[in-house]
Design a protein around this motif. Sequence first.
Motif, PDB file in Angstrom:
ATOM      1  N   THR A  52      57.341  -5.637  14.556  1.00  0.00           N
ATOM      2  CA  THR A  52      57.253  -5.949  16.184  1.00  0.00           C
ATOM      3  C   THR A  52      56.956  -7.264  16.153  1.00  0.00           C
ATOM      4  OG1 THR A  52      56.263  -3.556  16.650  1.00  0.00           O
ATOM      5  CG2 THR A  52      55.696  -5.550  18.173  1.00  0.00           C
ATOM      6  N   GLU A  54      58.236  -9.745  14.191  1.00  0.00           N
ATOM      7  CA  GLU A  54      59.366 -10.278  13.896  1.00  0.00           C
ATOM      8  C   GLU A  54      60.432 -10.196  14.904  1.00  0.00           C
ATOM      9  OE1 GLU A  54      60.884  -9.204  10.158  1.00  0.00           O
ATOM     10  OE2 GLU A  54      58.969  -9.505   9.152  1.00  0.00           O
ATOM     11  N   THR A  55      60.214  -8.926  15.510  1.00  0.00           N
ATOM     12  CA  THR A  55      61.248  -8.689  16.575  1.00  0.00           C
ATOM     13  C   THR A  55      60.990  -9.442  17.843  1.00  0.00           C
ATOM     14  OG1 THR A  55      61.441  -6.383  15.914  1.00  0.00           O
ATOM     15  CG2 THR A  55      62.264  -6.695  18.205  1.00  0.00           C
TER      16      THR A  55
END
Length: 153
Positions: A52, A54-55
Amino acid sequence: MQIILYLSVALIAIAFFVLVIYLSKTLKSLQVTLTSVSDTLSGLEKQLDGVTTETTLLLQKTNALAEDIQQKSESLNSVVEAVKGVGTTVTKFNGTLKNITQSVDQQVEESKEKISQIVQWGNILLELKEKWQARRHPKQEVNVNERQRVRSH
């Protein structure tokens, strides 16, 4: 009859005891399995938090990149408009040059006859001048002719 009753109660107690032992083993096995599942879910939760994060970072970078592309596209549009303006100016300039060239050609064509007449009149005037000078100074021409004959001998 009492013995049968005692034996039945004893048999029920033994069966219940065996049932409790197997149920206890099953529950312990289930507890180990659920503990393993819980640990796995905890690990997945941590990994999901990382994904999450990194996204979110990737989405922010994508948005920044989209803004940068938008700004550069707008800048490029202004450059394209400027080049288009230069092209229009060059086209108008070429049209103007073409009109000037056609006008000059037309004027030269119209003046051709006049120029020809002026040249003819100039030639006539030169011939008249030479004839007039020849009548005015006939002796000088004779002297020039005699000198030329003497030199050639």
